[in-house]
Design an enzyme around this catalytic site. Structure first.
Site, short mmCIF file in Angstrom:
data_model
loop_
_atom_site.label_atom_id
_atom_site.label_comp_id
_atom_site.label_asym_id
_atom_site.label_seq_id
_atom_site.Cartn_x
_atom_site.Cartn_y
_atom_site.Cartn_z
N SER A 25 9.42 -2.18 23.74
CA SER A 25 9.91 -1.84 22.39
C SER A 25 10.94 -2.88 21.93
O SER A 25 11.69 -2.64 21.00
CB SER A 25 10.56 -0.45 22.41
N ASN A 74 16.47 7.80 28.56
CA ASN A 74 16.03 8.83 27.60
C ASN A 74 17.18 9.34 26.73
O ASN A 74 17.05 9.44 25.51
CB ASN A 74 15.36 9.99 28.34
N THR A 109 5.48 15.98 -22.80
CA THR A 109 4.84 16.78 -21.76
C THR A 109 3.38 16.35 -21.82
O THR A 109 2.87 16.02 -22.91
CB THR A 109 4.96 18.30 -22.02
N HIS A 110 2.73 16.31 -20.69
CA HIS A 110 1.36 15.79 -20.60
C HIS A 110 1.27 14.37 -21.15
O HIS A 110 0.21 13.95 -21.60
CB HIS A 110 0.37 16.69 -21.36
N SER A 140 2.52 -14.71 -15.00
CA SER A 140 1.16 -14.88 -14.51
C SER A 140 0.90 -16.35 -14.21
O SER A 140 1.46 -17.23 -14.86
CB SER A 140 0.19 -14.37 -15.58
N LYS A 199 2.81 -14.03 -20.10
CA LYS A 199 3.05 -12.77 -19.41
C LYS A 199 4.46 -12.61 -18.86
O LYS A 199 5.05 -13.53 -18.32
CB LYS A 199 2.06 -12.62 -18.24
N ASN A 237 5.77 -9.55 -16.46
CA ASN A 237 5.32 -8.31 -15.83
C ASN A 237 6.45 -7.62 -15.05
O ASN A 237 7.26 -8.30 -14.42
CB ASN A 237 4.17 -8.61 -14.85
N GLU A 277 6.72 -2.17 -10.07
CA GLU A 277 5.41 -1.89 -9.48
C GLU A 277 5.47 -1.88 -7.96
O GLU A 277 4.88 -1.01 -7.30
CB GLU A 277 4.39 -2.94 -9.95
N TYR A 318 10.86 14.19 27.47
CA TYR A 318 10.61 12.84 27.00
C TYR A 318 9.16 12.44 27.26
O TYR A 318 8.63 12.66 28.35
CB TYR A 318 11.55 11.83 27.68
N GLN A 344 8.73 6.34 21.83
CA GLN A 344 9.12 4.95 21.58
C GLN A 344 8.47 4.44 20.29
O GLN A 344 9.05 3.64 19.57
CB GLN A 344 8.71 4.09 22.77
#
Ligand code: ARG
Length: 494
Positions: free
Chosen positions: A25, A112, A157-158, A279, A285, A287, A292, A319, A324
């Site tokens: 680990s 542990n 709404t909606h 872009s 562009k 963006n 996002e 354990y 791990q």
């Protein structure tokens, strides 16, 4: 022979590199390397105090530990020959202080309880950082809300124009949602902040250890008392990842809205260039990529939560090595969501909102029809449902004028609104977006005065939250400083 101090007795040294890597680990353990040094120091102070270890040994090991504390763990600790950072650090301590001294540190404990303690220590400070960042995001929302208590905008709404509201009201909605995320993370913190140390493999130990002492040295106000639960519990991981996932659902909604609002057909907001991309082909562009990516990251955080939950749910006491593999999911949930909080703060605090565009849209789609229905109820004695039907019928014809309403009222309810005193002027006034917003002044509503009141309440609540986080950070720092002072004293006295 293996250089891993844990393996070299029971097992033959050689194993294929892919097996070593599979078992190890070590990369994820970078998260807990510093915490492990502190856990070692606390454990050693306790062994010394309880007379479990001789002073010359405790002092020699403490010198090596303090060097790691001050300069950081050496890179050799992360050699993938070691199964984990605990083995790596122990190997390093033995190399520095000799087997006769360094080989005594691991009395009365196991990896542990050690790893569970390390994860909790690191997670505690990560959670406080999360809360600090969340407080900054809430502050940014409150500040923008303060700038826009009077900015009228459409509410949806909606995703259809519904009723006018104010931008201040809208921003306070997100602040309120984030304050619950804050509460959830604070709640998780309380259960993370308990010490499993001294549980050893799961059955505690025959050495006369003092679990309260190590807990106090490490700033844990409570113990994970039952030692079997202490080493095997990872519900604190699931709980934290869950709180991060729910937080991401809030941030993802905000992100979605920012993407929508910055389109050229909505144009409610312009984002600072710093938070946008362009872009490679379309030169015009701009963006909203940060929003996002934030929306997308919610999937990664939820995935980390599911991975942790699924790994834990089938495990018998106590354990199991599966655990791990749970920890990296925790760090993923924490780091991805933490990055998103900071980005959201930047987006909100640098955003330029467009009150003119919002006002243009505020009254669209008969968004003030509810207020007109309320006027027919309050001032002209109609039952709400009758008013609702009459206005609905008028809207079906495409306009709300006195004559259209009158015709609808006669047709549906066989009454005359004109005889009851309704005028075209009264209709126009009721349909005014500012009137509609000002009327909605019930606690928590969008009326500018109501938003101002809410704003000052929320500002106070945020201040209290920030004070709590800072006091907790100070408490942890004090515990750490006190422990290091004790460690230096042990060395100086020898
Ligand atoms: N690296 C392990 C973990 O992250 C801790 C070691 C416990 N190993 C063991 N074989 N009992 O959980």
């Amino acid at each position: 022979m293996s250089s891993d101090p844990v393996r070299r007795g029971r097992l033959t040294g050689g194993r294929p590199a892919d097996v070593a890597a599979f078992l190890s680990s070590i990369e994820a353990d970078r998260w807990i390397a510093d915490a492990d040094v502190r856990v070692d120091i606390a454990h050693l102070l306790m062994l010394d105090h309880q007379g479990i270890i001789e002073r010359d040994a405790s002092s020699a090991v403490m010198v090596a530990l303090l060097e790691m504390y001050e300069h950081g763990v050496p890179e050799t600790v992360f050699d993938d020959e070691y199964e984990d950072v605990h083995a790596g650090i122990e190997a390093c301590l033995i190399a520095k202080s000799g087997m006769d001294k360094g080989g005594r540190l691991h009395m009365g404990r196991s990896r542990n309880d050690e790893v569970a303690t390390c994860i909790r220590i690191r997670l505690r400070s990560e959670l406080l950082t999360h809360l600090t960042k969340l407080a900054a995001l809430r502050a940014a929302l409150l500040e923008q809300a303060g700038n826009h208590t009077e900015t009228v905008m459409p509410g949806f709404t909606h995703l259809q124009h519904a009723q006018p509201t104010t931008l201040g009201h809208y921003l306070l909605a997100y602040e309120q949602a984030l304050s619950r995320d804050f509460e959830r993370l604070t709640d998780a913190y309380i259960r993370v902040n308990r010490s499993p140390l001294g549980a050893a493999a799961f059955a505690s130990t025959g050495y006369p250890i003092d679990r309260e002492m190590t807990a106090e040295l490490l700033g844990f106000p409570d113990l994970m008392l039952n030692t079997m639960d202490a080493v095997s519990a990872r519900d604190f991981v699931i709980e934290t990842a869950s709180a991060c996932t729910i937080l991401m659902s809030t941030l993802s909604r905000l992100a979605e809205e920012i993407v929508l609002w910055s389109t050229s057909f909505v144009r409610f907001v312009t984002l600072d260039d710093a938070y946008c991309s362009t872009s490679s082909i379309m030169p015009q562009k701009k963006n909203p990529d940060t929003a996002e990516i934030m929306r997308g990251k919610s999937g990664a955080v939820a995935g980390a939560f599911i991975a942790a939950f699924t790994a834990v749910k089938g495990l018998p006491m106590s354990y199991n090595r599966d655990l791990q593999d749970v920890t990296p999911s925790l760090w993923r949930a924490v780091s991805e969501s933490g990055a998103c909080i900071s980005i959201a703060t930047g987006i909100i605090s640098t955003a330029t909102f467009h009150p003119d565009r919002m006002r243009e849209e505020a009254g669209r789609g008969f968004s003030t029809a509810t207020e007109l229905a309320d006027v027919l109820v309050r001032e002209y004695g109609l039952p709400f449902r009758a008013a609702h039907n009459i206005i609905g019928r008028a809207i079906r014809s495409g306009e709300i004028t006195l004559s259209v309403l009158e015709a609808a009222a006669r047709e549906l309810s066989d009454i005359s609104l004109i005889e009851r005193g309704l005028t075209g002027e009264r209709i126009l006034e009721a349909l005014d977006v500012d009137v509609s917003v000002r009327m909605r002044s019930a606690p928590g509503g969008p009326a500018p005065e109501t938003v101002k009141k809410a704003l000052s309440m929320r500002t106070l609540a945020l201040e209290e939250d920030v004070i709590w986080v800072q006091s907790e950070q100070k408490r942890l720092q004090n515990a750490e400083d006190t422990m290091i002072k004790d460690a230096r004293k042990l060395v100086d006295e020898s």
